[in-house]
Write an enzyme that holds these catalytic residues in place. Structure first.
Site, mmCIF file in Angstrom:
data_model
loop_
_atom_site.group_PDB
_atom_site.id
_atom_site.type_symbol
_atom_site.label_atom_id
_atom_site.label_comp_id
_atom_site.label_asym_id
_atom_site.label_seq_id
_atom_site.Cartn_x
_atom_site.Cartn_y
_atom_site.Cartn_z
ATOM 1 C CB SER A 94 -43.013 -25.274 -37.075
ATOM 2 O OG SER A 94 -42.475 -25.465 -38.403
ATOM 3 C CG ASP A 216 -45.088 -19.227 -42.382
ATOM 4 O OD1 ASP A 216 -44.106 -19.076 -42.650
ATOM 5 O OD2 ASP A 216 -45.753 -19.964 -41.562
ATOM 6 C CG HIS A 244 -42.107 -20.602 -39.682
ATOM 7 N ND1 HIS A 244 -43.823 -21.111 -40.292
ATOM 8 C CD2 HIS A 244 -41.740 -21.735 -39.215
ATOM 9 C CE1 HIS A 244 -43.644 -22.386 -39.806
ATOM 10 N NE2 HIS A 244 -42.669 -22.797 -39.394
#
Length: 285
Positions: A94, A216, A244
């Site tokens: 991320s 996601d 995620h």
């Protein structure tokens, strides 16, 4: 070195190249532990916490330096300067992937490869671009965080982990969010959710593997496609999972993808390049 304690550095294992794992918002280096330990017999491994997370020195948070993701990229480079001057493999989840990407643009010689796991260059929908959120949704998310942090955590954790994944992962992620300093968390959340590094993607020169979950809510598949189109020579692999954080919920998926990347050339299957290979979930034995 001060930054070793600042970022709660853990260096273990042996072998080249060194694998450096960067965590995303709301977690810390422990989120990578299962994946990282799978490679420690063959590679040196570096785990660390971004300032404000995990076991980092929260007093090291600097309003000026940490007012941008570039400041966190400089923290990462400080850690890399302690290592031998050989290119490393950076695996970032991320916004941790964005931080690694930015660091690679500052000192490209330090990076042999990038691995971007569910990384979004921009979370907000724009004309011709799907980031996954309307701008008003991001503003509402951050307003709720300011107004009622506990309720915000309760609503965010199941979405981040994936409501159909094991409840203990959702609970652990929520506890990690609760442990954060709310002020630092709010500042970092704004950097993460309002990030827009789309214009920098064409500057990436090191080989890049994009790992993208098929379901996601934070980074839809279109985001992985966008990264693949704009990072020259990149490879896209789809991970068949929801949520995620597959390195937490489905670590074997991530391990398999990294093993394919790191295996010697003679051990790799002799297949031609594919735009988006899929890594299915392992079957139960």
């Amino acid at each position: 070195m001060v930054h070793r304690t600042r970022n709660h550095r853990h260096l273990f294992g042996d072998g080249d190249p060194t694998l450096v794992f960067g965590h995303g918002f709301g977690s810390d280096q422990s989120s990578w532990r299962t994946v990282a330990e799978a490679f420690a017999a063959r590679h040196q491994v570096l785990l660390f916490d971004h300032v404000g997370f995990g076991g980092s020195d929260r007093l090291a948070h600097c309003d000026q330096r940490h007012s941008s993701l570039e400041g966190y990229a400089l923290d990462l480079l400080d850690l890399l300067h302690d290592l031998p001057p050989r290119p490393i493999v950076y695996i970032g989840h991320s916004v941790g992937g964005v931080i690694g990407l930015l660091a690679s643009l500052i000192e490209p010689a330090r990076f042999g490869r990038l691995v971007l796991l569910n990384v979004s260059p921009h979370f907000i929908d724009e004309p011709g671009y799907r980031g996954g959120f309307a701008r008003r949704e991001v503003a509402g998310l951050l307003a709720q965080m300011d107004a009622d942090y506990g309720a915000w955590v309760a609503s965010l954790a199941p979405v981040a982990i994936g409501a159909d994944n094991a409840p203990q992962h959702i609970e652990a992620f929520g506890l990690g969010l609760h442990a954060l300093d709310p002020m630092i968390a709010a500042r970092f959340a704004r950097l993460a959710f309002y990030v827009d590094c789309r214009s920098r993607l064409t500057e990436v020169r090191c080989p890049t593997l994009i790992l993208q979950s098929t379901q996601d809510s934070f980074a839809p598949v279109e985001v992985g496609d966008y990264l693949h189109r704009h990072i020259a020579g990149s490879t896209l692999r789809l991970l068949e999972n929801s949520g995620h954080c597959p390195h937490i919920t489905h670590p074997q998926l991530v391990i398999r993808a990294l093993e394919a990347l790191l295996s010697p050339p003679e051990d790799r299957p002799a297949t031609g390049p594919r735009p988006a290979a899929r890594v299915p979930q392992p079957q139960a034995s």
